[in-house]
Design a protein around this motif. Structure first.
Motif, mmCIF file in Angstrom:
data_model
loop_
_atom_site.group_PDB
_atom_site.id
_atom_site.type_symbol
_atom_site.label_atom_id
_atom_site.label_comp_id
_atom_site.label_asym_id
_atom_site.label_seq_id
_atom_site.Cartn_x
_atom_site.Cartn_y
_atom_site.Cartn_z
ATOM 1 N N ILE A 123 43.447 14.861 21.988
ATOM 2 C CA ILE A 123 42.939 15.707 22.326
ATOM 3 C C ILE A 123 43.315 17.174 22.102
ATOM 4 O O ILE A 123 43.651 17.220 21.516
ATOM 5 C CB ILE A 123 44.200 15.643 23.557
ATOM 6 N N VAL A 124 42.273 17.949 22.954
ATOM 7 C CA VAL A 124 41.851 19.291 21.703
ATOM 8 C C VAL A 124 41.865 19.823 23.525
ATOM 9 O O VAL A 124 41.302 19.698 24.365
ATOM 10 C CB VAL A 124 40.325 19.562 21.682
ATOM 11 N N ILE A 125 42.743 21.094 23.303
ATOM 12 C CA ILE A 125 43.008 22.381 23.842
ATOM 13 C C ILE A 125 43.137 23.868 23.759
ATOM 14 O O ILE A 125 43.545 23.766 22.598
ATOM 15 C CB ILE A 125 45.004 21.863 23.924
ATOM 16 N N PRO A 126 42.502 24.284 24.798
ATOM 17 C CA PRO A 126 42.503 26.443 24.333
ATOM 18 C C PRO A 126 43.491 26.019 24.103
ATOM 19 O O PRO A 126 44.275 26.316 24.736
ATOM 20 C CB PRO A 126 40.882 26.097 25.234
ATOM 21 N N LYS A 127 43.546 27.592 22.894
ATOM 22 C CA LYS A 127 44.598 28.752 22.948
ATOM 23 C C LYS A 127 44.057 29.479 22.478
ATOM 24 O O LYS A 127 43.169 29.788 22.384
ATOM 25 C CB LYS A 127 46.107 27.630 22.062
ATOM 26 N N TYR A 128 44.991 30.973 23.021
ATOM 27 C CA TYR A 128 44.782 32.346 22.882
ATOM 28 C C TYR A 128 46.369 32.689 22.755
ATOM 29 O O TYR A 128 46.793 32.446 23.496
ATOM 30 C CB TYR A 128 44.096 33.035 24.315
ATOM 31 N N LYS A 129 45.810 33.372 20.961
ATOM 32 C CA LYS A 129 47.732 33.501 21.210
ATOM 33 C C LYS A 129 48.644 32.603 21.378
ATOM 34 O O LYS A 129 48.875 31.478 21.147
ATOM 35 C CB LYS A 129 48.462 35.080 21.197
ATOM 36 N N PHE A 132 48.487 28.671 26.765
ATOM 37 C CA PHE A 132 47.091 27.501 26.449
ATOM 38 C C PHE A 132 46.981 27.257 28.188
ATOM 39 O O PHE A 132 47.377 27.805 28.673
ATOM 40 C CB PHE A 132 47.853 26.217 26.193
ATOM 41 N N GLY A 133 45.483 26.932 27.537
ATOM 42 C CA GLY A 133 44.885 26.522 29.386
ATOM 43 C C GLY A 133 43.755 25.865 29.235
ATOM 44 O O GLY A 133 44.238 24.425 29.066
ATOM 45 N N ASN A 134 42.968 25.346 30.444
ATOM 46 C CA ASN A 134 42.200 24.747 30.641
ATOM 47 C C ASN A 134 40.675 25.631 29.804
ATOM 48 O O ASN A 134 40.218 26.706 29.525
ATOM 49 C CB ASN A 134 40.901 24.300 31.840
ATOM 50 N N PRO A 135 39.405 24.203 29.268
ATOM 51 C CA PRO A 135 39.320 23.424 29.712
ATOM 52 C C PRO A 135 40.045 22.283 28.892
ATOM 53 O O PRO A 135 40.109 22.803 27.542
ATOM 54 C CB PRO A 135 37.778 22.929 30.143
ATOM 55 N N VAL A 136 40.491 21.471 29.265
ATOM 56 C CA VAL A 136 41.149 19.991 28.183
ATOM 57 C C VAL A 136 40.154 18.942 27.702
ATOM 58 O O VAL A 136 39.575 18.613 28.969
ATOM 59 C CB VAL A 136 43.039 19.674 28.499
#
Length: 196
Positions: A123-129, A132-136
């Motif tokens: 599963i690949v999840i975007p993050k900033y600091k 976490f959010g979408n798109p997954v």
């Protein structure tokens, strides 16, 4: 050829906003159009939008998205997710987008896709600091789990029970979404959406 199908969930009621946020205008375009425009420039096996709204159906069709009508939006987000999976082509992965992220960055979408393609079991999840959010992106091995979701449950329960997750750093703009009028006003203060 891309291994991934893009599914855009656009059936929500925007209760916190008081009107359909996806059809609010920013720089003379509907918010949903920004999301769809950037996705249309990416290479996906299938591009599908799930919505209960006639106007969003029209916008999606004009951009060559496959549109699936959500007749039971009251069943919650799980209904959109399941309709998306059931109506798109068999794929190695399913990338779920929400319609209220007008600053999505094409490079970030491609980065997430590239990480998934390195090993299609994660599963690949975007993050900033620490956000976490979408798109997954969910691998196809979770398809049955996704089809068993009920009510207003999204994929978080699947993520919680998985030990195969990759987090990918993205820019702050990519995770920016519109939950309430303050978020929208914050967006309006920006000069313009940069060109993707």
């Amino acid at each position: 050829m891309s291994l991934i199908s893009a599914i855009i969930m656009a059936s929500g009621f925007s209760r916190r906003m008081g009107e359909n946020k996806l059809l609010m205008k920013y720089n003379n375009k509907f918010l949903i159009e920004y999301t769809l425009d950037v996705i249309s420039k990416c290479n996906f096996k299938d591009k599908l939008i799930v919505t209960q709204y006639e106007k969003i159906k029209e916008i999606g069709e004009n951009l060559d998205f496959k549109v699936v009508k959500n007749k039971y939006p009251n069943r919650g987000i799980s209904e959109s997710i399941k309709l998306g999976i059931k109506n798109c082509e068999e794929s190695e992965g399913y990338m779920f987008f929400v319609g209220d992220q007008p600053l999505l960055d094409k490079k970030d979408i491609e980065k997430l896709i590239n990480v998934f393609n390195e090993d299609t079991s994660f599963i690949v999840i975007p993050k900033y600091k620490n956000r976490f959010g979408n798109p997954v992106i969910y691998p196809k091995k979770y398809k049955e789990d996704i089809l068993n979701l009920e009510g207003d449950k999204g994929g978080k329960s699947i993520i919680k029970s998985s030990d195969k997750i990759k987090y990918v750093d993205v820019c702050e703009n990519t995770l920016f979404d519109i939950d309430n009028i303050d978020d929208f006003n914050n967006l309006l203060k920006r000069e313009t959406v940069y060109e993707k």
